[in-house]
Motif scaffolding. Sequence first.
Motif, PDB file in Angstrom:
ATOM      1  N   ASP A  68     -39.202 -31.610  -8.668  1.00  0.00           N
ATOM      2  CA  ASP A  68     -40.612 -31.904  -8.902  1.00  0.00           C
ATOM      3  C   ASP A  68     -41.333 -32.168  -7.581  1.00  0.00           C
ATOM      4  O   ASP A  68     -42.457 -31.709  -7.367  1.00  0.00           O
ATOM      5  N   GLY A  69     -40.680 -32.907  -6.687  1.00  0.00           N
ATOM      6  CA  GLY A  69     -41.285 -33.149  -5.390  1.00  0.00           C
ATOM      7  C   GLY A  69     -41.315 -31.913  -4.519  1.00  0.00           C
ATOM      8  O   GLY A  69     -42.257 -31.693  -3.759  1.00  0.00           O
ATOM      9  N   LEU A  70     -40.289 -31.073  -4.647  1.00  0.00           N
ATOM     10  CA  LEU A  70     -40.162 -29.888  -3.802  1.00  0.00           C
ATOM     11  C   LEU A  70     -41.113 -28.774  -4.218  1.00  0.00           C
ATOM     12  O   LEU A  70     -41.801 -28.177  -3.384  1.00  0.00           O
ATOM     13  N   LEU A  71     -41.149 -28.477  -5.531  1.00  0.00           N
ATOM     14  CA  LEU A  71     -42.016 -27.409  -6.035  1.00  0.00           C
ATOM     15  C   LEU A  71     -42.917 -27.903  -7.166  1.00  0.00           C
ATOM     16  O   LEU A  71     -44.128 -27.859  -7.068  1.00  0.00           O
ATOM     17  N   GLY A  72     -42.308 -28.311  -8.274  1.00  0.00           N
ATOM     18  CA  GLY A  72     -43.081 -28.927  -9.349  1.00  0.00           C
ATOM     19  C   GLY A  72     -43.269 -28.142 -10.631  1.00  0.00           C
ATOM     20  O   GLY A  72     -43.109 -28.710 -11.719  1.00  0.00           O
ATOM     21  N   PRO A  73     -43.617 -26.843 -10.604  1.00  0.00           N
ATOM     22  CA  PRO A  73     -43.907 -26.133 -11.844  1.00  0.00           C
ATOM     23  C   PRO A  73     -42.727 -26.132 -12.820  1.00  0.00           C
ATOM     24  O   PRO A  73     -41.601 -25.820 -12.445  1.00  0.00           O
ATOM     25  N   GLY A  74     -42.990 -26.510 -14.065  1.00  0.00           N
ATOM     26  CA  GLY A  74     -41.951 -26.484 -15.081  1.00  0.00           C
ATOM     27  C   GLY A  74     -41.114 -27.743 -15.170  1.00  0.00           C
ATOM     28  O   GLY A  74     -40.174 -27.795 -15.974  1.00  0.00           O
ATOM     29  N   THR A  75     -41.450 -28.789 -14.402  1.00  0.00           N
ATOM     30  CA  THR A  75     -40.649 -30.010 -14.428  1.00  0.00           C
ATOM     31  C   THR A  75     -40.528 -30.589 -15.827  1.00  0.00           C
ATOM     32  O   THR A  75     -39.450 -30.993 -16.261  1.00  0.00           O
ATOM     33  N   GLY A  76     -41.655 -30.642 -16.547  1.00  0.00           N
ATOM     34  CA  GLY A  76     -41.627 -31.177 -17.902  1.00  0.00           C
ATOM     35  C   GLY A  76     -40.701 -30.399 -18.813  1.00  0.00           C
ATOM     36  O   GLY A  76     -39.953 -30.984 -19.605  1.00  0.00           O
ATOM     37  N   ALA A  77     -40.719 -29.075 -18.703  1.00  0.00           N
ATOM     38  CA  ALA A  77     -39.847 -28.236 -19.537  1.00  0.00           C
ATOM     39  C   ALA A  77     -38.381 -28.471 -19.195  1.00  0.00           C
ATOM     40  O   ALA A  77     -37.520 -28.513 -20.082  1.00  0.00           O
ATOM     41  N   PHE A  78     -38.066 -28.635 -17.906  1.00  0.00           N
ATOM     42  CA  PHE A  78     -36.687 -28.876 -17.498  1.00  0.00           C
ATOM     43  C   PHE A  78     -36.195 -30.234 -17.989  1.00  0.00           C
ATOM     44  O   PHE A  78     -35.068 -30.362 -18.473  1.00  0.00           O
ATOM     45  N   PHE A  79     -37.029 -31.267 -17.871  1.00  0.00           N
ATOM     46  CA  PHE A  79     -36.651 -32.582 -18.395  1.00  0.00           C
ATOM     47  C   PHE A  79     -36.446 -32.512 -19.909  1.00  0.00           C
ATOM     48  O   PHE A  79     -35.506 -33.097 -20.448  1.00  0.00           O
ATOM     49  N   MET A  80     -37.350 -31.818 -20.594  1.00  0.00           N
ATOM     50  CA  MET A  80     -37.239 -31.677 -22.046  1.00  0.00           C
ATOM     51  C   MET A  80     -35.914 -31.036 -22.436  1.00  0.00           C
ATOM     52  O   MET A  80     -35.213 -31.509 -23.342  1.00  0.00           O
ATOM     53  N   LEU A  81     -35.563 -29.953 -21.764  1.00  0.00           N
ATOM     54  CA  LEU A  81     -34.324 -29.247 -22.068  1.00  0.00           C
ATOM     55  C   LEU A  81     -33.126 -30.167 -21.865  1.00  0.00           C
ATOM     56  O   LEU A  81     -32.196 -30.186 -22.684  1.00  0.00           O
ATOM     57  N   GLY A  82     -33.140 -30.942 -20.779  1.00  0.00           N
ATOM     58  CA  GLY A  82     -32.038 -31.854 -20.507  1.00  0.00           C
ATOM     59  C   GLY A  82     -31.903 -32.936 -21.562  1.00  0.00           C
ATOM     60  O   GLY A  82     -30.795 -33.227 -22.033  1.00  0.00           O
ATOM     61  N   PHE A  83     -33.023 -33.528 -21.958  1.00  0.00           N
ATOM     62  CA  PHE A  83     -32.962 -34.587 -22.960  1.00  0.00           C
ATOM     63  C   PHE A  83     -32.490 -34.057 -24.318  1.00  0.00           C
ATOM     64  O   PHE A  83     -31.785 -34.752 -25.053  1.00  0.00           O
ATOM     65  N   VAL A  84     -32.886 -32.838 -24.657  1.00  0.00           N
ATOM     66  CA  VAL A  84     -32.485 -32.264 -25.938  1.00  0.00           C
ATOM     67  C   VAL A  84     -31.028 -31.793 -25.905  1.00  0.00           C
ATOM     68  O   VAL A  84     -30.233 -32.120 -26.798  1.00  0.00           O
ATOM     69  N   MET A  85     -30.671 -31.051 -24.867  1.00  0.00           N
ATOM     70  CA  MET A  85     -29.337 -30.437 -24.810  1.00  0.00           C
ATOM     71  C   MET A  85     -28.241 -31.394 -24.360  1.00  0.00           C
ATOM     72  O   MET A  85     -27.116 -31.337 -24.854  1.00  0.00           O
ATOM     73  N   LEU A  86     -28.551 -32.273 -23.421  1.00  0.00           N
ATOM     74  CA  LEU A  86     -27.527 -33.134 -22.834  1.00  0.00           C
ATOM     75  C   LEU A  86     -27.540 -34.556 -23.393  1.00  0.00           C
ATOM     76  O   LEU A  86     -26.482 -35.119 -23.687  1.00  0.00           O
ATOM     77  N   ALA A  87     -28.742 -35.128 -23.518  1.00  0.00           N
ATOM     78  CA  ALA A  87     -28.839 -36.507 -24.015  1.00  0.00           C
ATOM     79  C   ALA A  87     -28.845 -36.577 -25.543  1.00  0.00           C
ATOM     80  O   ALA A  87     -28.668 -37.656 -26.107  1.00  0.00           O
ATOM     81  N   GLY A  88     -29.067 -35.437 -26.199  1.00  0.00           N
ATOM     82  CA  GLY A  88     -29.024 -35.401 -27.655  1.00  0.00           C
ATOM     83  C   GLY A  88     -30.257 -35.954 -28.348  1.00  0.00           C
ATOM     84  O   GLY A  88     -30.191 -36.336 -29.517  1.00  0.00           O
TER      85      GLY A  88
END
Length: 252
Positions: A150-170
């Motif tokens: 997010d600090g380096l580039l930024g675009p799509g950060t929300g989508a990446f966090f969403m995917l992680g919370f759904v797929m990894l955190a359940g």
Amino acid sequence: MFDLSLDLVIFLVGAAFAAGFIDSIAGGGGLITIPALLLAGLPPAQALATNKVQGVFGAGTAALSYARSGLVDLRAQTGAALVAFAAGLTGAMLVSYLPTDVLKYGLPVLLIAIAIFFALKPGLNDTDRERRMSPLVFTATFVPAIGFYDGLLGPGTGAFFMLGFVMLAGYGVLKATAHTKLLNFASNLGGLVAFAMVGKPLWLLGGAMAIAQIAGARLGARLAIRVGSRVIKPLLVITSSALALRLIWQLI
């Protein structure tokens, strides 16, 4: 010197409101505000810095709205938020020293894949499922990686966090959105600290846009809390696809 005419301020404030609404539900508010700031005549570095000013308030407002509804425990997530802040700060400070071209070419593919996943994956709703990674491991690995990005580039950060919370955190879709906004706020804040030192944001303009971001974020968060995955999933698919197309257009 940048000329802040009244019609220009109204245009940017309107863009910030729309961005706050969309970002609070599915992320991708920068799709609206960054092009608007560039169209208004800001240099790229100053546009990114000013965007961080108003974006922090929008993400923070959405995070507080979700917290008040009981979807995220701010105290329990303090550690993860601090990690995201430090990672976002580090990524922004290193943006001029690291090669980012490879990431830019791979981003559209990742975003399209995320859009397809949320569009076609059966059983994605607001119900929690079995987690694949413990909270400690998730905070120590996934959170700093996305915060740094997010600090380096930024675009799509929300989508990446969403995917992680759904797929990894359940997490269910609505709960994942709530936690995404908190970490997105923290990494945005870290990026803002770094950009403020080099990008010279327009604080007054960023403040005016922040007020509109807050209003849009409150409205969007209320809608997401009321409707849940039925509005979050389609909007996430749309914003991820739109961001991918915009990135492809920039690369052509």
